[in-house]
Design a protein around this motif. Structure first.
Motif, short mmCIF file in Angstrom:
data_model
loop_
_atom_site.label_atom_id
_atom_site.label_comp_id
_atom_site.label_asym_id
_atom_site.label_seq_id
_atom_site.Cartn_x
_atom_site.Cartn_y
_atom_site.Cartn_z
N GLY A 311 0.67 -1.09 0.07
CA GLY A 311 0.12 -0.03 -0.08
C GLY A 311 0.89 1.24 0.12
N TYR A 312 0.29 2.46 0.22
CA TYR A 312 0.82 3.54 0.15
C TYR A 312 2.33 3.61 1.06
CZ TYR A 312 1.51 8.57 0.92
OH TYR A 312 2.03 9.77 0.87
N GLY A 313 2.20 3.18 2.31
CA GLY A 313 3.17 2.94 3.06
C GLY A 313 4.36 2.35 2.43
N PRO A 343 -6.89 -2.09 -6.60
CA PRO A 343 -6.99 -0.85 -7.83
C PRO A 343 -6.79 0.48 -7.25
CG PRO A 343 -9.16 -1.81 -7.42
CD PRO A 343 -8.40 -2.58 -6.72
N VAL A 344 -7.00 0.85 -6.01
CA VAL A 344 -6.63 2.10 -5.56
C VAL A 344 -5.74 2.14 -4.25
CG1 VAL A 344 -8.70 3.53 -6.46
CG2 VAL A 344 -8.46 2.51 -4.15
N ALA A 345 -4.87 1.06 -4.07
CA ALA A 345 -3.85 1.15 -3.20
C ALA A 345 -2.76 2.12 -3.77
CB ALA A 345 -2.95 -0.30 -3.13
N GLY A 346 -2.19 2.93 -2.89
CA GLY A 346 -1.34 4.03 -3.06
C GLY A 346 -1.89 5.37 -3.21
N ARG A 347 -1.49 6.10 -4.02
CA ARG A 347 -2.17 7.31 -4.25
C ARG A 347 -2.48 7.69 -5.86
NH1 ARG A 347 -3.07 6.78 -0.03
NH2 ARG A 347 -2.44 8.06 1.90
N MET A 348 -2.17 6.72 -6.59
CA MET A 348 -2.49 6.84 -8.06
C MET A 348 -2.69 5.42 -8.67
SD MET A 348 1.04 7.90 -9.53
CE MET A 348 2.58 7.23 -8.95
N ALA A 387 -0.34 -0.84 3.87
CA ALA A 387 -1.47 -0.72 3.25
C ALA A 387 -2.64 -0.42 4.52
CB ALA A 387 -1.91 -1.79 2.41
N ASN A 388 -3.63 0.09 4.23
CA ASN A 388 -4.60 0.38 5.56
C ASN A 388 -6.07 0.24 4.82
OD1 ASN A 388 -6.04 0.92 7.72
ND2 ASN A 388 -4.79 2.56 8.40
N ASP A 389 -6.35 1.45 4.33
CA ASP A 389 -7.78 1.35 3.83
C ASP A 389 -8.47 0.06 3.19
OD1 ASP A 389 -8.02 3.97 5.00
OD2 ASP A 389 -7.88 5.01 3.26
N VAL A 390 -7.22 -0.27 2.14
CA VAL A 390 -7.66 -1.07 1.17
C VAL A 390 -7.85 -2.51 1.81
CG1 VAL A 390 -6.66 0.10 -0.77
CG2 VAL A 390 -5.48 -1.45 0.46
N ILE A 420 2.56 -4.50 8.80
CA ILE A 420 3.90 -3.56 8.81
C ILE A 420 3.38 -2.17 8.60
CG2 ILE A 420 6.17 -3.08 8.20
CD1 ILE A 420 6.53 -5.67 6.97
N LYS A 421 3.50 -1.43 9.72
CA LYS A 421 3.21 0.25 9.90
C LYS A 421 3.83 0.71 10.66
CE LYS A 421 -1.37 1.23 10.07
NZ LYS A 421 -1.46 2.23 10.87
N ARG A 422 4.09 1.85 10.88
CA ARG A 422 4.83 2.44 11.83
C ARG A 422 4.33 2.90 13.54
NH1 ARG A 422 5.63 7.73 8.68
NH2 ARG A 422 3.64 7.20 8.58
N GLY A 423 3.00 2.95 13.28
CA GLY A 423 2.04 3.19 14.54
C GLY A 423 0.65 2.57 14.27
N MET A 424 -0.19 3.44 15.11
CA MET A 424 -1.50 3.20 14.85
C MET A 424 -2.38 4.05 13.93
SD MET A 424 -1.98 0.26 16.00
CE MET A 424 -3.97 -0.06 16.23
N GLY A 427 -5.11 5.47 7.66
CA GLY A 427 -4.63 5.69 6.38
C GLY A 427 -5.38 7.29 5.71
N PHE A 428 -5.50 7.06 4.29
CA PHE A 428 -5.91 8.29 3.77
C PHE A 428 -7.29 8.56 4.10
CE2 PHE A 428 -6.25 10.21 -0.66
CZ PHE A 428 -5.33 11.20 -0.42
N ALA A 429 -8.28 7.48 4.40
CA ALA A 429 -9.66 7.94 4.64
C ALA A 429 -9.85 8.29 6.21
CB ALA A 429 -10.44 6.73 4.52
N GLY A 446 6.94 -0.63 12.52
CA GLY A 446 8.34 -0.04 12.01
C GLY A 446 8.09 0.56 10.64
N ASP A 447 9.12 1.20 10.21
CA ASP A 447 9.26 1.68 8.93
C ASP A 447 9.26 0.50 7.93
OD1 ASP A 447 9.83 3.81 6.73
OD2 ASP A 447 11.47 2.43 6.69
N ALA A 448 8.60 0.52 6.64
CA ALA A 448 8.30 -0.61 5.91
C ALA A 448 9.87 -0.99 5.47
CB ALA A 448 7.38 -0.40 4.90
N LYS A 449 10.49 -0.24 5.12
CA LYS A 449 11.72 -0.82 4.56
C LYS A 449 12.76 -1.39 5.32
CE LYS A 449 15.55 1.42 1.76
NZ LYS A 449 16.04 2.62 0.82
#
Ligand code: NAP
Length: 465
Positions: A311-313, A343-348, A387-390, A420-424, A427-429, A446-449
């Motif tokens: 996802g976006y992260g 289809p709408v993961a990320g920002r485009m 990823a979160n919303d999706v 995997i995400k940095r905290g709670m 997401g976008f919504a 943690g940070d995804a990378k």
């Protein structure tokens, strides 16, 4: 005179080839295996279109054109080098430039021709400047909201839609008067000025979350205004290119609206993202289970089927290359790894496909939502990376949720879910995700990378023993 015929003929041929290349470009862009060829075809087509235009006999002096080319290159080259996550606002800026150009050309054409403007020409001229004007300011506003130099929050008041549509109606009425009486030159500034104001007002009530959809709609308007300009300038190339741009932008916004289960009118008039204080359990502190990279690596390595949901992260962290390493190390151990692409993961649109392709992950491992959803119940681990919303199951059940009805990836059907995400943070919504509180879910904070890197290290460390 004898030179004219072959020269014109040559220009027409060049335009024809450019037109064909634009059509082929769009066709090739629709599949990852041919997308690079599609980009090249588009570039060569645009080069030919510009070259053909420069050969036109109507051009008297070249030095203004040279200055324009240099200025364009000075602005365009840095714009082409922005981070991928900033591409939506960069695209909005390009539409703003295109629309500004169309509006200026339309204005010049009117004053060159008035009062002798045939009705049809005046009608398309009016359409050109109205669409051009609203797209110019609308795109600037959209870029500002996405870049967060303007507030992302939708700003609304009672009767707003009526006021906005009223502005547009007045502009169209004045345009109708001009079609009948093109000698009223003093009315022309109104059909440029009112759409400029309308463009701003149109974007004010739309939240940041809907901006990418709005941008593809503005793309469509920019294309239509360019096609109208083609009629005014009698350029078949512009008509075709504008129509391609207009229809592809429109199709894209329909696809995006569908993927978010929103109607067009809802995107444009619904002020999405306004009331985001979701009801469900926001107050009571709910507990989540977290795990370390070592624990996650153990579970992944023991699994036989893993689905990764990016996802976006993942985009923000630029984790795609580490994800590729994870894919390699798990595949080497005989784990079946595939990717679930919303289809709408990320920002485009296509954001995840582009990133994963950049990391050379095989295309056939990327499965669309419908295909992966039927496999998730047989999946040992669904690994969600930024990823979160999706993945939010509230979209299926919570009728009060702003994303209710949006089709999602059914990750909660997998045996184990790891996130995997940095905290709670949402997401976008801007809404909480009940998935995180399920017994089967492990949070990998943690940070995804960095986190994916740690997991890879743990897994390969394990193989040495
Ligand atoms: P999302 O819901 O925006 O969630 C992204 C998550 O990534 C956040 O919860 C964030 O949580 C995490 N994150 C951010 N930076 C991170 C990092 N460096 N490392 C790890 N995690 C990180 O993303 P999504 O699930 O991809 O959903 C996309 C959303 O955008 C949808 O709501 C969709 O409707 C909307 N949208 C998409 C498009 C499109 O074309 N793709 C267009 C319009 C709207 P933390 O802060 O806790 O890390």
């Amino acid at each position: 005179m004898t030179m004219t015929f072959p020269a014109n003929f040559l220009i027409e041929i060049v335009y024809l080839i450019a037109t064909a290349l634009f059509v082929l470009s769009l066709m090739w862009l629709s599949a990852p295996t041919t997308a690079r060829r599609g980009v090249l075809a588009g570039e060569v087509g645009m080069f030919l279109a510009i070259a053909g235009t420069l050969l036109e006999r109507g051009i008297v002096e070249y030095h203004w054109i040279a200055i324009g080319l240099v200025l364009g290159a000075i602005i365009g080259v840095p714009l082409g080098m922005v981070q991928m996550t900033a591409v939506p606002q960069r695209t909005a800026l390009s539409h703003a430039f295109g629309a500004c150009c169309v509006t200026l050309v339309g204005t010049a054409e009117f004053y060159l021709r008035a009062p002798n403007v045939p009705k049809f020409t005046m009608a398309v001229l009016a359409m050109e400047v109205i669409l051009g004007g609203l797209t110019f300011t609308g795109s600037l506003m959209a870029a500002g909201k996405l870049q967060e130099v303007l507030p992302q929050r939708p700003i609304t008041y009672r009767g707003q839609n009526i006021v906005n549509l009223g502005f547009l109606a007045v502009a169209i009425a004045i345009a109708a008067v001009l079609v009948m009486h093109p000698e009223h030159r003093s009315l022309f500034p109104l059909i440029v000025g009112i759409p400029l104001i309308f463009g701003v007002l149109m974007i004010v009530p739309i939240g940041g979350a809907d901006m990418p959809t709005v941008i593809s709609l503005l793309n469509s308007y920019a294309g239509l205004s360019a096609a109208a300009m083609g009629f005014v300038l009698n350029s078949k190339l512009l008509i075709v290119a504008g129509a391609l741009d207009g229809s592809s932008g429109f199709i894209l916004s329909v696809i995006m609206s569908k993927a978010m289960n929103r109607s067009f009118s809802n995107v444009l008039f619904g002020a999405f993202g306004q009331v985001q204080t979701s009801a469900a359990g926001a107050i009571e502190a709910r507990t989540v289970r977290s795990a370390t990279a070592e624990e996650a690596a153990g579970i992944l390595a023991a699994a036989s089927k893993v689905v990764i949901i990016p996802g976006y992260g993942m985009a923000v962290a630029q984790a795609q290359h580490k994800v590729r390493e994870l894919y390699d190390s798990l595949t080497k151990r005989g784990v079946d790894v595939s990717f679930g692409i919303h289809p709408v993961a990320g920002r485009m649109p296509g954001h995840m496909n582009v990133l994963l392709a950049e990391a050379d992950i095989p295309y056939d491992r990327l499965l669309e939502m419908e295909d992966i959803n039927s496999e998730l119940p047989q999946t040992d681990v669904a690994l969600i990376i930024g990823a979160n919303d999706v993945t939010n199951p509230a979209a299926r059940t919570d009728t009060t949720s702003p994303i209710y009805g949006m089709p999602i990836l059914d990750v909660d059907k997998a045996r184990t879910v790891m996130v995997i995400k940095r905290g709670m943070s949402p997401g976008f919504a801007g809404i909480d995700n009940p998935l995180y509180y399920l017994d089967k879910t492990l949070m990998l904070f943690g940070d995804a990378k960095a986190f994916v890197g740690d997991i890879v290290r743990e897994i390969s460390g394990g193989t040495h023993h």
